[in-house]
Structure formats: structure tokens, C-alpha cells
Design a protein around this motif. Structure first.
Motif, short mmCIF file in Angstrom:
data_model
loop_
_atom_site.label_atom_id
_atom_site.label_comp_id
_atom_site.label_asym_id
_atom_site.label_seq_id
_atom_site.Cartn_x
_atom_site.Cartn_y
_atom_site.Cartn_z
N GLU A 145 -7.10 96.12 -26.03
CA GLU A 145 -6.89 94.59 -27.16
C GLU A 145 -8.40 94.02 -27.19
N LEU A 146 -9.36 94.14 -26.13
CA LEU A 146 -10.54 93.82 -26.17
C LEU A 146 -11.38 94.62 -27.14
N SER A 147 -10.98 95.76 -27.10
CA SER A 147 -11.73 96.69 -28.21
C SER A 147 -11.54 96.54 -29.73
N ARG A 150 -13.15 93.08 -30.58
CA ARG A 150 -14.63 93.18 -30.82
C ARG A 150 -14.68 93.74 -32.30
#
Lengths: 244, 244
Positions: A145-147, A150
Motif C-alpha cells: 500500500e505504501l508503494s 508513493r
DNA sequence: CGTTCGATTGAGCTTTCTCAAGCACAGTGG
DNA sequence: CCACTGTGCTTGAGAAAGCTCAATCGAACG
């Protein structure tokens, strides 16, 4: 490093059926399913939401952990004056409410008929302890999810309206591909133009106009208001990266 | 749910010294420090970077895991035509390279003199196994970053230039506060105007103009080109949320 | 067949960007 | 010690992308 696919020493078949859920990431689902998700489902409470219904609001105490089994939700944040940013869409297989805060940081609303399976947060900790692979898996989910977040920052900070919509369509196509294995070229838009706009940092009017441009460029075809067929995936990819 | 402060049954003092590192989040550091970070530091290789030096580029194979012990780095992505989006700044205590991909998804460049401690990725998995609390801790770090990324999506998608810069200053102030405990009211800007612009989805000219506006509104004072004093934190908070 | 609601289209406007010039300050060499 | 120069910052004027407001369209539904 942290291998997402290792759990109890056994490797899964790549074509694991995934218990009928349409998942974001097959590898992720496989592990969750085997090590914990089936249990999660068995012990969890099933609930349904109709289109437009809210699962929780920003600021509500986060008492339960959810997994989507059918349908689509939007997650959004509001500024005091009503401006809205949709931070993501949740599809079957996705988890909601697994944050560290005691309160939900976003609101969640159903875009269509949604089916969920939920678990009290208080018992989720123990549940994770009993299924050690879950911990790693949660980390993998968060990292993915973080990727994605970003990438969305690049989209919101630096892409033009045309590039944003092209990128969005490719996201949705990738998702559709992952579900139905074969190289699909069309997909649904369960969200309104306003939702797309609030996800892409635009207005609904701009979304409409830019959709027209993509159509005129022969990159997509509007099969229906809520269904898109990609005519030129490579071309759309170029546009999405600013090379169109 | 997943309690970030529990590890081996013992609770830490809130005022744990944190081994001299200036950390993003005291609770996070405490656990990392006790359960693994000290070991990480002992076993890890120390390295330094001068201003402008690149730690790694987007697409480089991710062979090591880093933790910042001094200085500041910027993480950024480039579009093919050179447009740049800075996805975050890394300060002492932060981790780099703990993603699941085999390649770095962003480039990392030093903003000033940076000191790092690093560890081969291949050994990091084993390291995490030996320090079970690390796994949970990694998850907490990722969850925190995710929450920050979502806030940044709101900023990039829906805030005006003035609101963006006000929000950014409050981010930096919060950080400064966390390091030096007492309610600080001034902080450094180790990054250039162009870096700020690329973080906020603006141009350096707009950053400059809007900084002038914040000055004229008596919300901040420019002590130096790279140092800001907040004159009215509450006022800046209102502006950041669109209520100014 | 009319109503409704979301989507589309149009016209003018605003914010921010672009391009260009000027400024300030640190470092360098006379 | 001071001019010279380079770099990053600021300021200005015009352009452009996208926004706002308003009108129209069109499919779904009663």
C-alpha cells in the motif's frame, strides 16, 4: 528479504484457488487464506452495505477490522471546507481498519453492494499471534500500500490531467487482469466521475473532458458510462508516463 | 490491536534515552533500540555521504537496509521527461530500503552530511527472525509512513500552495518538537526551495512567493534562508487546513 | 412521458507555471 | 580588503492548465 510467500515451510501453488475471492495480489491472498484468512472468515461476522452507505467515518473509534469479500469501497478524507481527497479504493481481498490508531483516519463508503467480513479489533491481536505468518503478511500488505501511495503522490504532484486519467485506467486494468488471469482489456468503473476526480485531484468536469480526449486519441472506448475498453494499452502507458 | 510498545513482556520507560539518536517517534525507537536497533548498529556497517551524494538510484538492486544516524536525505521519483516528485525526507532514526522489492522504488540523495548504518538485506531477514519484536515494529513503521503518505495525498490533491507550505512547516515543526522535547518554535530547512517545491507539487517560484505571503501574514519569520521561526502556530494550523 | 440525476459541454476566470531578469550572499582570486 | 563570479532565491509579466459556474444532454425510473 522478508519473503511474502513463506509460511510454515510449505510453498503454495501459484494457481491456488484463493477461496473464491477476487484478490489484489494472488501471492498475498494465498498466504492469508491458508494461514489465517479462512479462520478470519469463519470466526468473523459477515455484513453488507448498500451503495452509498458508510462503513465508518473519519474519527470514529476503530473497533473492528474488516476484509472486503464483494464490491468496492472508497476511502476519503475531508478538509473542513468540504474539499475531498479519495485516498484509495478497496476491492475484494483488501483489509480495512488495520491501522495503529484508535480512530479511523479516513471515511469508508460503499460504491456498490459490498460484503464484508469483520473481526473485533480487540481479538485481532490475539488472532495475529495464533497465525504468525499474518504478522509478516500484514507488513507486506502495508508495504504494498505504501508503494502504491508513493506512486499516487507522483501522480498528484507532477502529472497532467491526461496522464492522471491514463494512469488510473492502467491501475484498474492491472487489477482486472489480476482477477481474471487472462489479459483483459475492459473493466468497470464502479465510481462516479466525481469520485474519480476526487481520487485524481481534479474536478469532475476535467475528468469528463480528458476522458473525451482519451477517446478521441483512440486509446479507450466507452462501452457504457461505467465500463471502459482499452484500445491501446501501450499507448496509454506512454501517455501515463508523459511520453504520449 | 498490535501494540507497538509491547516486547518480551516488559514495558519501557517513556523517557528511555534512545541511545542518542534523534528519532521520529520515541515509542518506535525505544522498542527498536532495545530489541534490535543496538544490535543492528553493532553489526552494521557505518557509512557517510556528503551533500548531494546519492545513496542509491531508483531501479538499483536493493542490497542493503539502511538506518539514518545523522543528517537528512530526500527520496524522489523521476518521470521520463525529468519531472521530479520528492516522496519524503528521511531523518535520523528512519529506515531506508526495507521494501519487498528487489529494486529501489525511489532514489535517495543526501541533503547535508549524512551518516548511515547499513546491513546486508540478505542477513536482514534472519536478523528480524532473531528479534521477533522487529517484525511488529517494521509493521508499525510502515503503518506510520502509510498514514503520512495519505496526508500527503490530501495535500497534493486538494490544498492550495499556501496551505501546502503551511502544512509542510507544521510537519517540520512537529519533528523538531519531537527531537528536542520542549516546544520549539524554529527549525531548519536543510532542503532547497526546489526540493520543497518538488515535495509539495509546486515550482520553486511559487514556493518563494508563498513563503513571502506567510511572512507578510506574520505567521513565520525567515531567520535565515534555511531557518524558519514560527510566529503563530495556531494561525499556521488554520491556514494549513484551509481555514486561514 | 416527464422527472431526476449524473455526465457532458461551453465560456470566462483563477491559480499556478514558465520564462526572464534582478538580487543576495558565499567563495575566490587579485 | 574588495571586486568577481557562481549559485540559489526572489520578483515580475505573460501564458496555460485546470477550475467555476451555467446550460444542455441522456439514460434510468416512475
Amino acid at each position: 528479504m522478508l519473503s511474502p510467500a513463506r509460511h510454515n515451510g510449505a510453498e503454495l501453488h501459484a494457481d491456488h484457488p484463493c477461496a473464491g475471492c477476487a484478490v489484489r495480489d494472488r501471492a498475498v491472498c494465498a498466504v492469508l487464506d491458508c494461514d489465517g484468512l479462512a479462520t478470519f472468515r469463519r470466526l468473523g461476522r459477515t455484513s453488507k452495505l448498500g451503495q452509498g452507505q458508510t462503513l465508518f467515518h473519519e474519527g470514529d473509534p476503530a473497533t473492528r477490522v474488516f476484509t472486503v469479500t464483494r464490491g468496492t469501497l472508497k476511502l476519503y478524507t475531508l478538509l473542513p471546507d468540504g474539499r475531498r481527497q479519495i485516498t484509495g479504493f478497496m476491492f475484494p481481498g483488501d483489509f480495512l481498519g488495520i491501522s495503529l490508531d484508535e480512530e479511523h483516519a479516513v471515511s469508508a463508503e460503499a460504491l456498490d453492494e459490498v460484503q464484508l467480513c469483520s473481526f473485533p479489533r480487540s481479538r485481532f491481536g490475539a488472532f495475529v499471534e495464533e497465525h504468525p505468518a499474518m504478522e509478516r503478511q500484514l507488513y507486506c500488505l502495508a508495504a504494498n500500500e505504501l508503494s502504491a501511495a508513493r506512486q499516487q503522490m507522483v501522480l498528484l504532484g507532477r502529472k497532467t490531467a491526461l496522464e492522471r486519467l491514463a494512469s488510473f485506467f492502467l491501475q484498474l486494468l492491472d487489477r482486472a487482469d489480476r482477477i481474471s488471469e487472462g489479459g483483459t482489456s475492459s473493466f468497470d468503473l464502479p465510481m462516479s466521475r466525481t469520485d474519480i476526480a476526487d481520487y485524481l485531484g481534479l474536478t469532475k468536469e476535467t475528468v469528463s473532458r480528458v476522458l473525451g480526449q482519451l477517446r478521441d486519441l483512440r486509446l479507450v472506448r466507452l462501452i457504457a458510462r461505467d465500463r471502459i475498453k482499452l484500445l491501446d494499452r501501450a499507448g496509454l502507458g506512454l501517455v501515463a508516463e508523459g511520453l504520449g
